[in-house]
Design an enzyme around this catalytic site. Sequence first.
Site, PDB file in Angstrom:
ATOM      1  N   HIS A  19       9.130   3.616  13.096  1.00  0.00           N
ATOM      2  CA  HIS A  19      10.382   3.615  13.753  1.00  0.00           C
ATOM      3  C   HIS A  19      10.895   2.222  14.116  1.00  0.00           C
ATOM      4  O   HIS A  19      12.201   1.883  14.001  1.00  0.00           O
ATOM      5  CB  HIS A  19      10.767   4.510  14.660  1.00  0.00           C
ATOM      6  CG  HIS A  19      10.640   5.886  13.941  1.00  0.00           C
ATOM      7  ND1 HIS A  19      10.388   7.171  14.632  1.00  0.00           N
ATOM      8  CD2 HIS A  19      10.827   6.297  12.781  1.00  0.00           C
ATOM      9  CE1 HIS A  19      10.423   8.226  13.788  1.00  0.00           C
ATOM     10  NE2 HIS A  19      10.756   7.545  12.624  1.00  0.00           N
ATOM     11  N   GLU A 121      13.596  16.672   2.014  1.00  0.00           N
ATOM     12  CA  GLU A 121      12.639  17.502   2.712  1.00  0.00           C
ATOM     13  C   GLU A 121      12.215  18.574   2.336  1.00  0.00           C
ATOM     14  O   GLU A 121      12.955  19.451   1.829  1.00  0.00           O
ATOM     15  CB  GLU A 121      13.164  17.508   4.190  1.00  0.00           C
ATOM     16  CG  GLU A 121      12.319  18.425   4.846  1.00  0.00           C
ATOM     17  CD  GLU A 121      10.690  18.052   5.074  1.00  0.00           C
ATOM     18  OE1 GLU A 121      10.351  16.828   5.545  1.00  0.00           O
ATOM     19  OE2 GLU A 121       9.932  18.798   5.071  1.00  0.00           O
ATOM     20  N   ASP A 149      11.006  17.615  -3.942  1.00  0.00           N
ATOM     21  CA  ASP A 149      10.109  16.591  -3.824  1.00  0.00           C
ATOM     22  C   ASP A 149      10.896  15.293  -3.793  1.00  0.00           C
ATOM     23  O   ASP A 149      11.306  14.856  -4.629  1.00  0.00           O
ATOM     24  CB  ASP A 149       9.423  17.068  -5.252  1.00  0.00           C
ATOM     25  CG  ASP A 149       8.115  15.934  -5.135  1.00  0.00           C
ATOM     26  OD1 ASP A 149       7.868  15.325  -4.168  1.00  0.00           O
ATOM     27  OD2 ASP A 149       7.696  15.798  -6.371  1.00  0.00           O
ATOM     28  N   GLY A 150      10.280  14.679  -2.679  1.00  0.00           N
ATOM     29  CA  GLY A 150      10.996  13.064  -2.422  1.00  0.00           C
ATOM     30  C   GLY A 150      10.534  12.250  -3.683  1.00  0.00           C
ATOM     31  O   GLY A 150      11.238  11.263  -3.920  1.00  0.00           O
ATOM     32  N   ASP A 170       7.474   8.065   3.419  1.00  0.00           N
ATOM     33  CA  ASP A 170       6.632   8.464   4.748  1.00  0.00           C
ATOM     34  C   ASP A 170       6.199   9.832   4.561  1.00  0.00           C
ATOM     35  O   ASP A 170       6.271  11.059   5.299  1.00  0.00           O
ATOM     36  CB  ASP A 170       7.802   8.411   6.033  1.00  0.00           C
ATOM     37  CG  ASP A 170       7.035   8.848   7.243  1.00  0.00           C
ATOM     38  OD1 ASP A 170       5.674   8.740   7.258  1.00  0.00           O
ATOM     39  OD2 ASP A 170       7.554   9.485   8.166  1.00  0.00           O
TER      40      ASP A 170
HETATM   41  C1  LIG Z   1       5.572  12.464   8.229  1.00  0.00           C
HETATM   42  S1  LIG Z   1       6.696  13.360   7.985  1.00  0.00           S
HETATM   43  C2  LIG Z   1       8.179  12.717   7.949  1.00  0.00           C
HETATM   44  C3  LIG Z   1       8.758  12.340   9.141  1.00  0.00           C
HETATM   45  C4  LIG Z   1      10.143  11.468   9.132  1.00  0.00           C
HETATM   46  N1  LIG Z   1      10.090  10.490   8.213  1.00  0.00           N
HETATM   47  C5  LIG Z   1      10.589  10.632  10.422  1.00  0.00           C
HETATM   48  O1  LIG Z   1       9.823   9.599  10.482  1.00  0.00           O
HETATM   49  O2  LIG Z   1      11.042  11.195  11.289  1.00  0.00           O
HETATM   50  C6  LIG Z   1       6.606  13.855   6.387  1.00  0.00           C
HETATM   51  C7  LIG Z   1       7.496  15.251   6.068  1.00  0.00           C
HETATM   52  O3  LIG Z   1       7.298  15.331   4.508  1.00  0.00           O
HETATM   53  C8  LIG Z   1       7.693  16.697   3.978  1.00  0.00           C
HETATM   54  N2  LIG Z   1       6.931  16.788   2.576  1.00  0.00           N
HETATM   55  C9  LIG Z   1       5.756  17.272   2.246  1.00  0.00           C
HETATM   56  N3  LIG Z   1       5.732  16.840   0.973  1.00  0.00           N
HETATM   57  C10 LIG Z   1       6.789  16.462   0.617  1.00  0.00           C
HETATM   58  C11 LIG Z   1       7.323  16.253  -0.629  1.00  0.00           C
HETATM   59  N4  LIG Z   1       6.829  16.205  -1.765  1.00  0.00           N
HETATM   60  N5  LIG Z   1       8.856  15.885  -0.633  1.00  0.00           N
HETATM   61  C12 LIG Z   1       9.440  15.880   0.331  1.00  0.00           C
HETATM   62  N6  LIG Z   1       8.977  15.967   1.814  1.00  0.00           N
HETATM   63  C13 LIG Z   1       7.836  16.544   1.659  1.00  0.00           C
HETATM   64  C14 LIG Z   1       6.912  17.274   5.207  1.00  0.00           C
HETATM   65  O4  LIG Z   1       7.459  18.706   5.205  1.00  0.00           O
HETATM   66  C15 LIG Z   1       7.259  16.628   6.567  1.00  0.00           C
HETATM   67  O5  LIG Z   1       8.227  17.168   7.215  1.00  0.00           O
END
Ligand SMILES: C[S@@+](CC[C@H](N)C(=O)[O-])C[C@H]1O[C@@H](n2cnc3c(N)ncnc32)[C@H](O)[C@@H]1O
Length: 297
Positions: A19, A121, A149-150, A170
């Site tokens: 961050h 998400e 899916d991101g 991330d």
């Molecule tokens: C490390 S966390 C994100 C933290 C956030 N970026 C932050 O800095 O506050 C990773 C997130 O990705 C989600 N996730 C897992 N696979 C994913 C995908 N294929 N596409 C989108 N989100 C996904 C998980 O549920 C989790 O909430």
Amino acid sequence: MFSYRHAFHAGNHADVLKHTVLIAVLEHLLHKDTPLTVVDTHAGAGLYRLDGDYAGTSGEAAEGVLRLLAGTPGPTPPPALARYLEVVRGFNPGGGSRVYPGSPFIVQRLLRPQDRLKLCELHPTDARTLAANVAQLEAGRQVAVLREDGFGAATKFLPPPSRRAMVLVDPSYEIKTDYGRTAAFVGEALKRFATGVYVVWHPIIPRPEAHDLPRRLRTLATRAGKPWLHATLTVKSSKVAATPDGQARRPGLPASGMFVLNPPYTLAEQLRPALAWLAPQLAQDRHAGFTLDGASA
Ligand SMILES: C[S@@+](CC[C@H](N)C(=O)[O-])C[C@H]1O[C@@H](n2cnc3c(N)ncnc32)[C@H](O)[C@@H]1O
């Protein structure tokens, strides 16, 4: 899959690094009036309680942001860290440190009316919480939440109409294919939009895929003729230690990195003093340290 919940890790040393870099990059990009699109491929829940069960169970925030907010005696933080702490304190207007903002809320707080934020998400519970948290902002069309899916969804926003974008990648890396998918995503995104700013968080752990990822990102940047900057923060050894009763004790996450492709030209000079200040503040043993490497185009 999907056992990862960021609420356990919110405000840990990896979030502090992630961050701090995110804010420094974003604030530089916001100097220009032209609209900016920010895409967060793995957004999480958006807001976290540091006094709740998740953070209490893991204790990770206590060794991360809470150490910094407690303001242990020592040199004052350099500007990039001071700014990060100011943003976190902004979510706790009554003082204290009950709330920790995730990347969606940090970004939204800094954006201007002309900018856009796209949040992906996939976890059903976190996606629902994120949507509910975002709804409270009443940000209208500025913020879009996608339960998708991101890696698949994010490229459709590239390039954005204003041709200015920052993409935060991330993943939780809970499945090892996340490493390869991250590299493939950045490769595809660069093909679509070579001047975008790509910010990738990655864990530094003893597994081959984790070791390879920054190397693969460097190769992608070099082949595309683009500058890059790679910051890492280590807080402890990655060695498995033995407990007094002879059991193996996993160390937890010892280190992480932020790889920035097309970084602002001021980023390295901002991050060097920030990392040098942070490493001793967040040290858990004598292995703490940082690195900062990069190349211009
Ligand atoms: C490390 S966390 C994100 C933290 C956030 N970026 C932050 O800095 O506050 C990773 C997130 O990705 C989600 N996730 C897992 N696979 C994913 C995908 N294929 N596409 C989108 N989100 C996904 C998980 O549920 C989790 O909430």
